[in-house]
Design a protein around this motif. Structure first.
Motif, PDB file in Angstrom:
ATOM      1  N   LEU A 108       0.839  -1.018   0.050  1.00  0.00           N
ATOM      2  CA  LEU A 108       0.191   0.055  -0.069  1.00  0.00           C
ATOM      3  C   LEU A 108       0.926   1.274   0.033  1.00  0.00           C
ATOM      4  CD1 LEU A 108      -2.938  -1.061   2.711  1.00  0.00           C
ATOM      5  CD2 LEU A 108      -3.029  -0.781   0.126  1.00  0.00           C
ATOM      6  N   MET A 109       1.895   1.095   0.898  1.00  0.00           N
ATOM      7  CA  MET A 109       2.932   2.529   0.748  1.00  0.00           C
ATOM      8  C   MET A 109       3.491   2.526  -0.653  1.00  0.00           C
ATOM      9  SD  MET A 109       5.361   3.117   3.876  1.00  0.00           S
ATOM     10  CE  MET A 109       6.814   2.508   3.351  1.00  0.00           C
ATOM     11  N   GLN A 110       4.073   1.367  -1.207  1.00  0.00           N
ATOM     12  CA  GLN A 110       4.805   1.425  -2.573  1.00  0.00           C
ATOM     13  C   GLN A 110       3.585   2.158  -3.560  1.00  0.00           C
ATOM     14  OE1 GLN A 110       6.292  -2.343  -3.255  1.00  0.00           O
ATOM     15  NE2 GLN A 110       8.019  -1.970  -1.985  1.00  0.00           N
ATOM     16  N   LEU A 111       2.292   1.915  -3.700  1.00  0.00           N
ATOM     17  CA  LEU A 111       1.382   2.158  -4.508  1.00  0.00           C
ATOM     18  C   LEU A 111       1.057   3.605  -4.249  1.00  0.00           C
ATOM     19  CD1 LEU A 111      -0.729  -1.346  -4.669  1.00  0.00           C
ATOM     20  CD2 LEU A 111       1.055  -0.289  -6.605  1.00  0.00           C
ATOM     21  N   GLY A 112       1.448   4.048  -3.033  1.00  0.00           N
ATOM     22  CA  GLY A 112       0.922   5.509  -2.813  1.00  0.00           C
ATOM     23  C   GLY A 112      -0.505   5.584  -2.093  1.00  0.00           C
ATOM     24  N   ILE A 113      -1.172   4.713  -1.554  1.00  0.00           N
ATOM     25  CA  ILE A 113      -2.432   4.479  -1.074  1.00  0.00           C
ATOM     26  C   ILE A 113      -2.334   5.061   0.238  1.00  0.00           C
ATOM     27  CG2 ILE A 113      -4.232   3.074  -0.566  1.00  0.00           C
ATOM     28  CD1 ILE A 113      -3.556   1.194  -2.954  1.00  0.00           C
ATOM     29  N   ILE A 114      -1.243   4.501   0.930  1.00  0.00           N
ATOM     30  CA  ILE A 114      -0.958   5.109   2.392  1.00  0.00           C
ATOM     31  C   ILE A 114       0.323   5.593   2.451  1.00  0.00           C
ATOM     32  CG2 ILE A 114      -2.378   3.489   3.467  1.00  0.00           C
ATOM     33  CD1 ILE A 114       0.166   1.888   4.331  1.00  0.00           C
ATOM     34  N   GLU A 115       0.670   6.685   3.334  1.00  0.00           N
ATOM     35  CA  GLU A 115       1.896   7.531   3.288  1.00  0.00           C
ATOM     36  C   GLU A 115       2.855   6.848   4.307  1.00  0.00           C
ATOM     37  OE1 GLU A 115       1.451  11.617   4.062  1.00  0.00           O
ATOM     38  OE2 GLU A 115      -0.249  11.876   2.762  1.00  0.00           O
ATOM     39  N   THR A 116       2.429   6.355   5.364  1.00  0.00           N
ATOM     40  CA  THR A 116       3.587   5.786   6.331  1.00  0.00           C
ATOM     41  C   THR A 116       2.828   4.626   6.936  1.00  0.00           C
ATOM     42  OG1 THR A 116       2.632   7.129   8.350  1.00  0.00           O
ATOM     43  CG2 THR A 116       4.527   7.661   6.935  1.00  0.00           C
ATOM     44  N   ALA A 117       3.410   3.549   7.131  1.00  0.00           N
ATOM     45  CA  ALA A 117       2.956   2.245   7.807  1.00  0.00           C
ATOM     46  C   ALA A 117       3.955   2.037   8.837  1.00  0.00           C
ATOM     47  CB  ALA A 117       2.980   1.234   6.979  1.00  0.00           C
ATOM     48  N   GLU A 118       3.451   2.009  10.138  1.00  0.00           N
ATOM     49  CA  GLU A 118       4.549   1.712  11.230  1.00  0.00           C
ATOM     50  C   GLU A 118       4.858   0.239  11.308  1.00  0.00           C
ATOM     51  OE1 GLU A 118       0.709   2.770  11.914  1.00  0.00           O
ATOM     52  OE2 GLU A 118       1.585   4.744  11.987  1.00  0.00           O
ATOM     53  N   ASP A 119       3.818  -0.500  10.751  1.00  0.00           N
ATOM     54  CA  ASP A 119       4.411  -2.068  10.381  1.00  0.00           C
ATOM     55  C   ASP A 119       5.616  -2.404   9.770  1.00  0.00           C
ATOM     56  OD1 ASP A 119       2.369  -3.111  12.224  1.00  0.00           O
ATOM     57  OD2 ASP A 119       0.912  -2.790  10.328  1.00  0.00           O
ATOM     58  N   VAL A 120       5.669  -1.291   8.605  1.00  0.00           N
ATOM     59  CA  VAL A 120       6.733  -1.648   7.573  1.00  0.00           C
ATOM     60  C   VAL A 120       8.245  -0.986   8.342  1.00  0.00           C
ATOM     61  CG1 VAL A 120       7.833  -0.683   5.342  1.00  0.00           C
ATOM     62  CG2 VAL A 120       5.367  -1.382   5.452  1.00  0.00           C
ATOM     63  N   GLN A 121       7.995   0.391   9.082  1.00  0.00           N
ATOM     64  CA  GLN A 121       9.029   0.738   9.616  1.00  0.00           C
ATOM     65  C   GLN A 121       9.687  -0.210  10.828  1.00  0.00           C
ATOM     66  OE1 GLN A 121       7.220   4.343  10.874  1.00  0.00           O
ATOM     67  NE2 GLN A 121       7.212   5.321   8.768  1.00  0.00           N
ATOM     68  N   ASP A 122       8.749  -0.728  11.438  1.00  0.00           N
ATOM     69  CA  ASP A 122       9.119  -1.719  12.574  1.00  0.00           C
ATOM     70  C   ASP A 122       9.950  -2.738  11.927  1.00  0.00           C
ATOM     71  OD1 ASP A 122       7.812  -0.004  14.408  1.00  0.00           O
ATOM     72  OD2 ASP A 122       6.146  -1.280  14.572  1.00  0.00           O
ATOM     73  N   ALA A 123       9.463  -3.315  10.867  1.00  0.00           N
ATOM     74  CA  ALA A 123      10.090  -4.422  10.444  1.00  0.00           C
ATOM     75  C   ALA A 123      11.472  -4.246   9.795  1.00  0.00           C
ATOM     76  CB  ALA A 123       9.340  -5.047   9.207  1.00  0.00           C
ATOM     77  N   ALA A 124      11.644  -2.767   9.231  1.00  0.00           N
ATOM     78  CA  ALA A 124      12.884  -2.367   8.875  1.00  0.00           C
ATOM     79  C   ALA A 124      13.890  -2.053  10.009  1.00  0.00           C
ATOM     80  CB  ALA A 124      12.580  -1.039   8.049  1.00  0.00           C
ATOM     81  N   SER A 125      13.335  -1.676  11.167  1.00  0.00           N
ATOM     82  CA  SER A 125      14.188  -1.351  12.403  1.00  0.00           C
ATOM     83  C   SER A 125      14.583  -2.800  12.686  1.00  0.00           C
ATOM     84  CB  SER A 125      13.546  -0.480  13.012  1.00  0.00           C
ATOM     85  OG  SER A 125      12.430  -1.204  13.704  1.00  0.00           O
ATOM     86  N   GLU A 126      14.003  -3.710  12.745  1.00  0.00           N
ATOM     87  CA  GLU A 126      14.334  -5.275  13.349  1.00  0.00           C
ATOM     88  C   GLU A 126      15.403  -5.748  12.351  1.00  0.00           C
ATOM     89  OE1 GLU A 126      10.968  -7.512  13.753  1.00  0.00           O
ATOM     90  OE2 GLU A 126      10.087  -6.147  15.072  1.00  0.00           O
ATOM     91  N   ASP A 127      15.716  -5.495  11.182  1.00  0.00           N
ATOM     92  CA  ASP A 127      16.487  -6.173  10.378  1.00  0.00           C
ATOM     93  C   ASP A 127      18.025  -5.688  10.559  1.00  0.00           C
ATOM     94  OD1 ASP A 127      14.707  -7.613   9.192  1.00  0.00           O
ATOM     95  OD2 ASP A 127      14.514  -6.379   7.601  1.00  0.00           O
TER      96      ASP A 127
END
Length: 125
Positions: free
Chosen positions: A106-125
């Motif tokens: 949804l973020m890549q398609l431009g439907i939502i601006e930010t997603a906490e779940d994506v940011q949380d997953a990126a910070s865990e890596d």
């Protein structure tokens, strides 16, 4: 299910128009149909085909998709129509993984601006 500020797409002609005019993104568990509008509203729908399985399986898939919409609806940009169409792999998918994947798409398609779940997953890596 009530999602504040979101209109549900219910009529067959609305579904047909969106399928005809919208862009889409396929992945294993579902297909996202989306269309940006000039109006300042958000319209959403869940679609599950009988090909998916029994009534119990279809209802399970619908509950999952509605829950995803409920999670992400506050983050939707204004002026978008979205249909989440279930695919058979949604029945076996881990919900946390599914939620992260949908947020990223949804973020890549431009439907939502930010997603906490994506940011949380990126910070865990």
């Amino acid at each position: 299910m009530r999602i504040t500020g979101v209109k549900w797409i219910k009529e067959n002609r609305q579904f047909r128009r969106i399928y005809r005019q919208a862009k889409f993104k396929n992945f294993a568990e579902l297909t996202i149909y989306y269309r940006f509008l000039r109006r300042d509203e958000v319209a959403v729908a869940v679609a599950v085909s009988r090909k998916l399985g029994t009534a119990v399986e279809r209802n399970f898939a619908k509950r999952r998709l509605r829950h995803l919409l409920q999670e992400f609806a506050p983050q939707f940009k204004r002026g978008v129509e979205v249909i989440l169409m279930a695919r058979p792999q949604i029945l076996d998918a881990d919900f946390a993984t599914l939620k992260q994947r949908v947020a990223r798409e949804l973020m890549q398609l431009g439907i939502i601006e930010t997603a906490e779940d994506v940011q949380d997953a990126a910070s865990e890596d």
